[in-house]
Design a protein around this motif. Structure first.
Motif, PDB file in Angstrom:
ATOM      1  N   VAL A  45       0.852  -1.173   0.248  1.00 60.43           N
ATOM      2  CA  VAL A  45      -0.040   0.021   0.403  1.00 60.43           C
ATOM      3  C   VAL A  45       0.994   1.384  -0.382  1.00 60.43           C
ATOM      4  O   VAL A  45       0.218   2.173   0.084  1.00 60.43           O
ATOM      5  CB  VAL A  45      -1.331   0.059   1.171  1.00 60.43           C
ATOM      6  N   CYS A  46       2.205   0.905  -0.710  1.00 62.48           N
ATOM      7  CA  CYS A  46       3.186   2.164  -0.725  1.00 62.48           C
ATOM      8  C   CYS A  46       3.435   2.691   1.477  1.00 62.48           C
ATOM      9  O   CYS A  46       3.438   3.936   1.267  1.00 62.48           O
ATOM     10  CB  CYS A  46       2.580   3.670  -1.697  1.00 62.48           C
ATOM     11  N   GLY A  47       3.590   1.919   1.905  1.00 66.83           N
ATOM     12  CA  GLY A  47       4.031   2.966   3.041  1.00 66.83           C
ATOM     13  C   GLY A  47       5.457   2.418   3.640  1.00 66.83           C
ATOM     14  O   GLY A  47       5.401   1.684   4.401  1.00 66.83           O
ATOM     15  N   CYS A  48       6.099   1.695   2.655  1.00 66.93           N
ATOM     16  CA  CYS A  48       7.562   0.959   3.152  1.00 66.93           C
ATOM     17  C   CYS A  48       8.906   1.008   1.990  1.00 66.93           C
ATOM     18  O   CYS A  48       7.150   1.305   0.676  1.00 66.93           O
ATOM     19  CB  CYS A  48       7.184  -0.556   3.873  1.00 66.93           C
ATOM     20  N   SER A  49       9.548   1.048   2.267  1.00 66.16           N
ATOM     21  CA  SER A  49       9.652   0.764   1.036  1.00 66.16           C
ATOM     22  C   SER A  49      10.710  -0.751   0.715  1.00 66.16           C
ATOM     23  O   SER A  49      11.332  -0.872  -0.131  1.00 66.16           O
ATOM     24  CB  SER A  49      11.896   1.730   1.031  1.00 66.16           C
ATOM     25  N   THR A  50      10.045  -2.403   1.092  1.00 64.32           N
ATOM     26  CA  THR A  50      10.410  -3.311   0.907  1.00 64.32           C
ATOM     27  C   THR A  50      10.460  -3.807  -0.658  1.00 64.32           C
ATOM     28  O   THR A  50      11.124  -5.036  -0.908  1.00 64.32           O
ATOM     29  CB  THR A  50      10.145  -3.884   1.821  1.00 64.32           C
ATOM     30  N   CYS A  51       9.523  -3.387  -1.327  1.00 57.89           N
ATOM     31  CA  CYS A  51       9.193  -3.997  -2.311  1.00 57.89           C
ATOM     32  C   CYS A  51       9.667  -2.862  -3.823  1.00 57.89           C
ATOM     33  O   CYS A  51       9.292  -3.099  -3.892  1.00 57.89           O
ATOM     34  CB  CYS A  51       7.485  -3.845  -2.597  1.00 57.89           C
ATOM     35  N   VAL A  99      10.679  -4.862 -18.011  1.00 60.68           N
ATOM     36  CA  VAL A  99      11.857  -5.525 -17.513  1.00 60.68           C
ATOM     37  C   VAL A  99      12.299  -5.261 -15.825  1.00 60.68           C
ATOM     38  O   VAL A  99      12.592  -3.456 -16.055  1.00 60.68           O
ATOM     39  CB  VAL A  99      13.330  -5.725 -18.237  1.00 60.68           C
ATOM     40  N   ILE A 100      11.926  -5.863 -14.983  1.00 64.26           N
ATOM     41  CA  ILE A 100      12.483  -5.111 -13.345  1.00 64.26           C
ATOM     42  C   ILE A 100      13.537  -6.036 -13.059  1.00 64.26           C
ATOM     43  O   ILE A 100      13.265  -7.140 -12.993  1.00 64.26           O
ATOM     44  CB  ILE A 100      11.222  -5.908 -13.396  1.00 64.26           C
ATOM     45  N   ARG A 101      14.138  -5.446 -12.276  1.00 65.78           N
ATOM     46  CA  ARG A 101      15.372  -5.948 -11.397  1.00 65.78           C
ATOM     47  C   ARG A 101      14.848  -6.263 -10.336  1.00 65.78           C
ATOM     48  O   ARG A 101      14.405  -5.497  -9.303  1.00 65.78           O
ATOM     49  CB  ARG A 101      16.951  -4.997 -11.728  1.00 65.78           C
ATOM     50  N   ILE A 102      14.951  -6.996  -9.584  1.00 68.44           N
ATOM     51  CA  ILE A 102      14.953  -7.627  -8.629  1.00 68.44           C
ATOM     52  C   ILE A 102      16.368  -7.620  -7.278  1.00 68.44           C
ATOM     53  O   ILE A 102      17.117  -8.167  -8.077  1.00 68.44           O
ATOM     54  CB  ILE A 102      13.659  -8.794  -7.958  1.00 68.44           C
ATOM     55  N   PRO A 103      16.379  -6.264  -6.671  1.00 70.45           N
ATOM     56  CA  PRO A 103      17.786  -6.152  -5.798  1.00 70.45           C
ATOM     57  C   PRO A 103      17.942  -7.557  -4.905  1.00 70.45           C
ATOM     58  O   PRO A 103      16.028  -7.904  -4.525  1.00 70.45           O
ATOM     59  CB  PRO A 103      17.556  -4.999  -4.979  1.00 70.45           C
ATOM     60  N   PRO A 104      18.928  -8.144  -3.797  1.00 68.90           N
ATOM     61  CA  PRO A 104      19.237  -9.189  -2.686  1.00 68.90           C
ATOM     62  C   PRO A 104      17.443  -8.951  -1.627  1.00 68.90           C
ATOM     63  O   PRO A 104      17.482  -7.474  -2.032  1.00 68.90           O
ATOM     64  CB  PRO A 104      20.000  -9.065  -2.444  1.00 68.90           C
ATOM     65  N   GLN A 105      16.993  -9.607  -1.421  1.00 72.74           N
ATOM     66  CA  GLN A 105      16.269  -9.508  -1.060  1.00 72.74           C
ATOM     67  C   GLN A 105      16.761 -10.056   0.620  1.00 72.74           C
ATOM     68  O   GLN A 105      15.802 -10.607   1.449  1.00 72.74           O
ATOM     69  CB  GLN A 105      14.945 -10.834  -0.744  1.00 72.74           C
ATOM     70  N   ASN A 106      17.023 -10.281   1.146  1.00 72.62           N
ATOM     71  CA  ASN A 106      18.294 -10.628   2.375  1.00 72.62           C
ATOM     72  C   ASN A 106      18.184  -9.332   3.510  1.00 72.62           C
ATOM     73  O   ASN A 106      18.917  -9.052   3.485  1.00 72.62           O
ATOM     74  CB  ASN A 106      19.321 -11.177   2.160  1.00 72.62           C
ATOM     75  N   PHE A 107      17.666  -8.369   3.353  1.00 70.06           N
ATOM     76  CA  PHE A 107      16.747  -7.536   4.236  1.00 70.06           C
ATOM     77  C   PHE A 107      16.713  -7.821   5.333  1.00 70.06           C
ATOM     78  O   PHE A 107      14.964  -7.967   5.106  1.00 70.06           O
ATOM     79  CB  PHE A 107      17.187  -5.836   3.586  1.00 70.06           C
ATOM     80  N   LEU A 108      15.893  -5.877   5.633  1.00 65.48           N
ATOM     81  CA  LEU A 108      14.951  -6.000   7.030  1.00 65.48           C
ATOM     82  C   LEU A 108      13.706  -4.750   6.363  1.00 65.48           C
ATOM     83  O   LEU A 108      12.914  -5.468   6.835  1.00 65.48           O
ATOM     84  CB  LEU A 108      15.371  -5.679   8.244  1.00 65.48           C
ATOM     85  N   GLY A 109      14.311  -4.010   5.945  1.00 66.81           N
ATOM     86  CA  GLY A 109      13.592  -3.347   5.462  1.00 66.81           C
ATOM     87  C   GLY A 109      12.985  -1.945   6.425  1.00 66.81           C
ATOM     88  O   GLY A 109      13.145  -1.920   7.849  1.00 66.81           O
ATOM     89  N   HIS A 110      11.865  -1.271   5.626  1.00 65.56           N
ATOM     90  CA  HIS A 110      11.264  -0.167   6.784  1.00 65.56           C
ATOM     91  C   HIS A 110      10.084   0.042   6.018  1.00 65.56           C
ATOM     92  O   HIS A 110       9.777   0.029   5.367  1.00 65.56           O
ATOM     93  CB  HIS A 110      12.208   1.041   6.001  1.00 65.56           C
TER      94      HIS A 110
END
Length: 110
Positions: A45-51, A99-110
């Motif tokens: 819902v556009c409430g963080c930066s994790t995606c 074309v979408i590049r996904i960064p590594p997903q091994n973080f906690l995020g905000h």
């Protein structure tokens, strides 16, 4: 209804994947529906930066970035000029290919 191919590239070395998306679906929706790991702490819902993703091709066919989205991108890990939030990248009628590049997903995020 318009459909579009979304090619997902992965910075962690996984082989790329291409999936079909329907008009109105977000990049986050398509990723999750196809078992692609893309964090989404706020539920999309556009409430963080994790995606956070990088749009390699097709950005001109996505909705314009909002001030709110831009603020969250500033909090993302390693933001770039082509950074977007997957939950805000919604397939439009004019969208042809993404074309979408996904960064590594091994973080906690905000």
């Amino acid at each position: 209804m318009n459909t579009v191919n979304i090619t997902f590239q992965f910075e962690d070395g996984q082989p790329e994947q291409t999936h079909v998306a329907a008009e109105g679906e977000s990049v986050l929706d398509v990723a999750l529906n196809n078992d692609i790991q893309l964090q989404h702490n706020c539920g999309g819902v556009c409430g963080c930066s994790t995606c956070h993703v990088y749009v390699v091709k097709g950005e001109e066919h996505l909705p314009e970035i909002s001030d709110k989205e831009e603020d969250f991108i500033d909090r993302a890990v390693n933001p770039r000029i082509n950074s977007r939030l997957g939950c805000q990248c919604v397939v439009q009628a004019a969208t042809q290919e993404l074309v979408i590049r996904i960064p590594p997903q091994n973080f906690l995020g905000h």
